[in-house]
Design an enzyme around this catalytic site. Structure first.
Site, mmCIF file in Angstrom:
data_model
loop_
_atom_site.group_PDB
_atom_site.id
_atom_site.type_symbol
_atom_site.label_atom_id
_atom_site.label_comp_id
_atom_site.label_asym_id
_atom_site.label_seq_id
_atom_site.Cartn_x
_atom_site.Cartn_y
_atom_site.Cartn_z
ATOM 1 N N TYR A 84 0.826 -1.220 0.000
ATOM 2 C CA TYR A 84 0.000 0.000 0.000
ATOM 3 C C TYR A 84 0.861 1.273 0.000
ATOM 4 O O TYR A 84 0.782 2.087 -0.934
ATOM 5 C CB TYR A 84 -0.940 -0.048 1.208
ATOM 6 C CG TYR A 84 -1.690 1.223 1.505
ATOM 7 C CD1 TYR A 84 -2.345 1.927 0.493
ATOM 8 C CD2 TYR A 84 -1.765 1.712 2.809
ATOM 9 C CE1 TYR A 84 -3.052 3.090 0.777
ATOM 10 C CE2 TYR A 84 -2.472 2.860 3.095
ATOM 11 C CZ TYR A 84 -3.105 3.548 2.077
ATOM 12 O OH TYR A 84 -3.798 4.700 2.375
ATOM 13 N N ASN A 122 7.727 -9.919 -2.234
ATOM 14 C CA ASN A 122 7.358 -11.343 -2.330
ATOM 15 C C ASN A 122 5.873 -11.526 -2.674
ATOM 16 O O ASN A 122 5.400 -12.653 -2.783
ATOM 17 C CB ASN A 122 7.729 -12.103 -1.044
ATOM 18 C CG ASN A 122 6.989 -11.595 0.180
ATOM 19 O OD1 ASN A 122 6.020 -10.852 0.066
ATOM 20 N ND2 ASN A 122 7.452 -12.002 1.350
ATOM 21 N N ASN A 176 10.050 -12.176 9.747
ATOM 22 C CA ASN A 176 9.958 -11.390 8.515
ATOM 23 C C ASN A 176 10.546 -9.989 8.696
ATOM 24 O O ASN A 176 11.324 -9.515 7.865
ATOM 25 C CB ASN A 176 8.492 -11.301 8.073
ATOM 26 C CG ASN A 176 8.351 -10.716 6.679
ATOM 27 O OD1 ASN A 176 9.228 -10.865 5.832
ATOM 28 N ND2 ASN A 176 7.248 -10.033 6.443
ATOM 29 N N TYR A 193 4.453 -5.812 17.024
ATOM 30 C CA TYR A 193 4.756 -5.119 15.763
ATOM 31 C C TYR A 193 5.692 -3.924 16.013
ATOM 32 O O TYR A 193 6.751 -3.799 15.388
ATOM 33 C CB TYR A 193 3.441 -4.666 15.103
ATOM 34 C CG TYR A 193 3.606 -3.619 14.055
ATOM 35 C CD1 TYR A 193 4.377 -3.862 12.914
ATOM 36 C CD2 TYR A 193 3.010 -2.361 14.193
ATOM 37 C CE1 TYR A 193 4.540 -2.881 11.949
ATOM 38 C CE2 TYR A 193 3.164 -1.388 13.236
ATOM 39 C CZ TYR A 193 3.935 -1.643 12.121
ATOM 40 O OH TYR A 193 4.103 -0.669 11.177
ATOM 41 N N GLY A 238 -3.104 -4.353 22.644
ATOM 42 C CA GLY A 238 -1.934 -3.621 22.158
ATOM 43 C C GLY A 238 -2.196 -2.200 21.696
ATOM 44 O O GLY A 238 -1.264 -1.504 21.285
#
Ligand code: UDP
Length: 328
Positions: free
Chosen positions: A11, A32, A91, A140, A283
């Site tokens: 995005y 990917n 990742n 994150y 979170g």
């Protein structure tokens, strides 16, 4: 000289590719396509593969003359990161380590990094500035902070200069109408609200209305994705001019609550948009609003698409024209 954009088919990445393209840059994209869409690329040369694949990265660096990297490729969902932190460490953190090692191997000394307000956690001050404490409340944000710290040590050891851009809440779509936001699954507030307006979902879930804010719902700083994209181009220019490593917040400096966003979307779309209050999402800090004074001063960044109605309006134009997203 080309700019390598990792995650360039995502995005924010695809909007950065559009901004680079508008400035006549040579662009190489490594993606990917786990989240990205080929159809979102308005320019550049696409390599499909993963940063953690050394042979793949050798091909990208050997076949192109790259002087700077803009690094988007990462997972970015707060909720998912709380359920599966391992995916985020692998990742995001390991992927960035692989990228930095390759940059070092091939002598590429400049990187602009897609970071996040989630590095701060519950803010000490509102608006947040870059000197404030970083204490992430979700996995994150913790991985993005770890990636920033890694870059600092690669600068110290290998003179790889970085500019880390801590975005607040990216939203909206490119004015040209060909590219916009299409995640699967979609979890972000504005696109989900617009899916309700399109009749694709029965209601919008409001995650908690017992926060210490005026209406009890979380407050966020929504920034147009094309304004974010412009900041990346300015950051590449600054590094090319010999700029030192730095961290910048990117936001509008104005917060809107979840309820205010839903009301604005009702105005823009003319649709009812049914809302249902549910439990808090793990979170989530109550309030995240940026001070972007430093980016304005040092990068010459001047966000020009700041009105919430315009941000939602550009997203609505994209969603109406592409109700199924990119369909790829
Ligand atoms: N949110 C919500 N319902 C949704 C999606 C998001 O109430 O369906 C809230 C979420 O709890 C947060 C804000 O909207 O307070 C923005 O969330 P989003 O996922 O868009 O971005 P984030 O702040 O996680 O980057």
């Amino acid at each position: 000289m080309a700019v390598l954009v990792t995650g360039g088919a995502g995005y924010i990445g695809s909007h950065a590719v559009a901004a680079l393209q508008e400035r006549g840059e040579q662009i190489v994209i490594a993606d990917n396509l786990q989240q990205g869409h080929k159809a979102s690329l308005l320019g550049g040369k696409l390599y499909i593969g993963d940063l953690r694949d050394a042979d793949f990265m050798d091909t990208v660096f050997k076949e192109n003359t790259i002087d700077a990297v803009i690094h988007f490729a990462a997972n970015s969902l707060v909720g998912e990161s709380m359920k599966d932190p391992g995916k985020y460490y692998h990742n995001n953190v390991y992927g960035t380590l692989c990228l930095l090692e390759k940059m070092n191997q091939y002598g590429v000394k400049k990187i602009v990094f897609s970071s996040t307000a989630a590095t701060y956690g519950e803010p000490e001050n509102v608006p947040i500035d870059e000197h404030d404490r970083t204490f992430p409340t979700n996995a994150y944000g913790e991985t993005k902070l770890a990636m920033e710290k890694m870059m600092k040590w690669f600068d110290t050891a290998h003179d790889i200069k970085f500019i880390s851009l801590r975005y607040f809440n990216a939203a909206g779509a490119h004015a040209g109408g060909q590219i916009g936001e299409d995640h699967d699954p979609e979890t972000h507030l504005i696109p989900v609200v617009l899916q309700v307006a399109l009749g694709q979902r029965p209601h919008i879930s409001v995650f908690g209305e017992d926060y210490a804010t005026e209406d009890g719902t979380c407050v966020r700083d929504y920034i147009h994705v094309s304004d974010l994209a412009d900041a990346h181009v300015l950051a590449v220019e600054k590094l090319r001019q010999g700029g030192e490593s730095a961290v910048y917040n990117l936001g509008n400096g104005t917060g809107f609550s979840v309820k205010q966003v839903i009301d604005a979307a009702r105005q823009v779309t003319g649709k009812e948009i049914h809302a249902v209050v549910e439990a808090r999402r793990a979170g989530d800090p109550a309030v995240l609003v940026a001070s972007s004074a430093r980016a304005r001063k040092e990068l010459g960044w001047n966000p020009s698409r700041s009105k919430l109605e315009d941000i939602i309006g550009s997203a609505w134009a994209w969603h109406q024209a592409n109700p199924g997203g990119y369909n790829d």
